[in-house]
Design an enzyme around this catalytic site. Structure first.
Site, PDB file in Angstrom:
ATOM      1  N   ARG A  34     111.155 117.311  10.772  1.00 50.24           N
ATOM      2  CA  ARG A  34     109.912 117.770  10.127  1.00 50.24           C
ATOM      3  C   ARG A  34     109.777 119.291  10.294  1.00 50.24           C
ATOM      4  NH1 ARG A  34     110.296 113.154   9.071  1.00 50.24           N
ATOM      5  NH2 ARG A  34     108.935 111.435   9.625  1.00 50.24           N
ATOM      6  N   GLU A 179     106.268  96.181  12.269  1.00 53.33           N
ATOM      7  CA  GLU A 179     106.738  96.911  11.081  1.00 53.33           C
ATOM      8  C   GLU A 179     108.180  96.564  10.696  1.00 53.33           C
ATOM      9  OE1 GLU A 179     107.115 101.160  11.579  1.00 53.33           O
ATOM     10  OE2 GLU A 179     107.227 101.498   9.434  1.00 53.33           O
ATOM     11  N   LYS A 221     102.595  96.223   9.472  1.00 53.30           N
ATOM     12  CA  LYS A 221     102.868  97.500   8.815  1.00 53.30           C
ATOM     13  C   LYS A 221     104.024  97.264   7.852  1.00 53.30           C
ATOM     14  CE  LYS A 221     103.732 102.390   9.407  1.00 53.30           C
ATOM     15  NZ  LYS A 221     103.260 103.570  10.122  1.00 53.30           N
ATOM     16  N   SER A 263     104.749 105.203   4.175  1.00 58.99           N
ATOM     17  CA  SER A 263     105.005 105.869   2.892  1.00 58.99           C
ATOM     18  C   SER A 263     106.497 105.834   2.528  1.00 58.99           C
ATOM     19  CB  SER A 263     104.469 107.298   2.891  1.00 58.99           C
ATOM     20  OG  SER A 263     104.999 108.075   3.930  1.00 58.99           O
ATOM     21  N   GLY A 264     107.372 105.789   3.501  1.00 66.20           N
ATOM     22  CA  GLY A 264     108.770 105.444   3.267  1.00 66.20           C
ATOM     23  C   GLY A 264     109.647 106.480   2.588  1.00 66.20           C
ATOM     24  N   GLY A 265     109.149 107.711   2.434  1.00 63.29           N
ATOM     25  CA  GLY A 265     109.957 108.719   1.755  1.00 63.29           C
ATOM     26  C   GLY A 265     109.507 108.970   0.327  1.00 63.29           C
ATOM     27  N   ARG A 294     105.103 110.812   6.822  1.00 62.61           N
ATOM     28  CA  ARG A 294     105.506 111.934   5.969  1.00 62.61           C
ATOM     29  C   ARG A 294     104.479 112.261   4.890  1.00 62.61           C
ATOM     30  NH1 ARG A 294     111.331 109.420   5.015  1.00 62.61           N
ATOM     31  NH2 ARG A 294     110.138 107.612   5.694  1.00 62.61           N
TER      32      ARG A 294
HETATM   33  P1  13P Z   1     106.471 107.219   6.743  1.00 65.38           P
HETATM   34  O1  13P Z   1     105.073 107.134   6.203  1.00 65.38           O
HETATM   35  O2  13P Z   1     106.997 108.618   6.784  1.00 65.38           O
HETATM   36  O3  13P Z   1     107.390 106.237   6.094  1.00 65.38           O
HETATM   37  O4  13P Z   1     106.399 106.797   8.258  1.00 65.38           O
HETATM   38  C1  13P Z   1     105.608 105.746   8.642  1.00 65.38           C
HETATM   39  C2  13P Z   1     106.184 105.085   9.788  1.00 65.38           C
HETATM   40  O5  13P Z   1     105.514 104.827  10.741  1.00 65.38           O
HETATM   41  C3  13P Z   1     107.613 104.702   9.730  1.00 65.38           C
HETATM   42  O6  13P Z   1     107.961 103.999  10.868  1.00 65.38           O
END
Ligand code: 13P
Length: 342
Positions: A34, A179, A221, A263-265, A294
């Site tokens: 980051r 998650e 999640k 958000s996953g990218g 992110r």
């Molecule tokens: P992102 O929103 O960047 O995908 O990260 C969330 C998260 O906790 C991934 O483990």
């Protein structure tokens, strides 16, 4: 099993209407990725500065119910010596902690991984509870690739590990945020992502129930159901929202305390638009909100650039991003009018 109603109170606080969760739980190595976006070296002071900017930002408590930290940040302090979890608790934000220790190869299953971190987890939970953590995230990684992946064997192994962590969390008075991330990178279709996510969540909840995890005291999640980022056919927010909700209705028991999204990218704007499209489908059996990393942090980093004089502006951007996502949880996000999220 005796119900622990304290867990339900934590779930209710985290899933409070109009609020969501900031996932600021990057490992030290990922935090470096980051920081490199704004050409800052991955040094403890830079990581601390960025976390302090995020956690101490005025007004975020209106939109954030929780913040997930990493081992090194939950034990860290502001410049004036206040422990980070105390900064959050004073604002009425629930401190959380990421407890998996990343992934390793699953031998015999090329391209598939399992998450590690169960060793000493009971002791770590005690320590984190004493530091103020009231929920804990564990990330498992599910990869889609050609016809073969993911295998049921890899999904099942990850789900058993998730169930063990969830049991230990609940026994420690900590809400598990479970998650299983279905990875967005790839050229798979939306339909394939829907099939894989449904299968994963079905195995997950069967396993959690087998091991008597209290679903009311647990938060899922999830990834949104998305065509892979390299897929030639991309989907609209409405298609994504419909596919994601179909998936949940096929696989998530109604007593689950809540569902939050990573958000996953995806770009920040896309993440918020998709969340908004989900909310527009109307009330669901579970409260649903965001738990982005992110998609929240990147606009803030860009505004900050590592410069102390930019902190107030970066904190304003954070507040804006949180507010837009709060509106999106209510289906009230006006994407066209928002010039800040890209
Ligand atoms: P992102 O929103 O960047 O995908 O990260 C969330 C998260 O906790 C991934 O483990």
């Amino acid at each position: 099993m005796k119900k622990n109603t304290k867990l339900y109170e934590i779930v209710a606080a985290l899933m409070a209407p109009g609020k969501g969760i900031l996932a600021a739980d990057e490992s030290d190595a990922t935090a470096g990725k980051r920081l490199s976006m704004v050409h800052l070296p991955n040094e403890p002071e830079n990581r601390q500065d960025f976390r302090e900017l995020l956690f101490a930002a005025p007004g975020t408590e209106e939109y954030l119910s929780g913040v997930i930290m990493y081992d090194s940040s939950i034990k860290n302090f502001t410049d004036d010596g206040t422990p980070f979890p105390d900064v959050l608790t004073a604002k009425g934000i629930v401190p959380g902690i990421k407890v998996d220790l990343g992934t390793v190869d699953l031998h015999g299953f090329k391209g598939e991984v399992v998450s590690q971190g169960l060793d000493n987890l009971e002791e770590r939970f005690k320590e984190y509870y004493d530091l103020g953590a009231r929920f804990a995230k564990w990330r498992a990684v599910i990869t889609i690739d050609d016809e073969e992946l993911p295998t049921d064997a890899a999904i099942t192994m990850n789900c058993i590990i998730l169930a063990r962590y969830a049991q230990l969390a609940q026994a420690a008075g900590i809400v598990p945020m479970v998650e299983p991330e279905v990875i967005y990178a790839g050229d798979h279709t939306l339909q394939k992502a829907e099939m894989v996510t449904t299968r994963t969540l079905q195995i997950l909840f069967q396993t959690l129930m087998t091991y008597k995890v209290d679903l009311e005291g647990l938060i899922l999640k999830s990834s949104m159901v998305l065509a892979g980022d390299m897929c030639s056919e991309q989907s609209t927010p409405e298609q994504i929202a419909n596919a994601t909700m179909r998936t949940f209705h096929m696989s998530v028991p109604h007593e689950v305390g809540g569902i939050v999204f990573l958000s996953g990218g995806q770009t920040p704007k896309r993440s918020t638009e998709n969340l908004n499209a989900m909310a527009k489908l109307g009330a669901q059996p579970w409260p649903i909100t965001f738990s982005f990393s992110r998609a929240i942090e990147e606009p803030v980093l860009m505004a900050w650039q590592g410069k102390p004089e930019n902190i107030p502006e970066a904190q304003k951007v954070l507040l804006h991003v949180c507010k837009m996502n709060s509106l999106a949880t209510q289906g009230k996000y006006d994407s066209a009018a928002d010039a800040i999220l890209k």
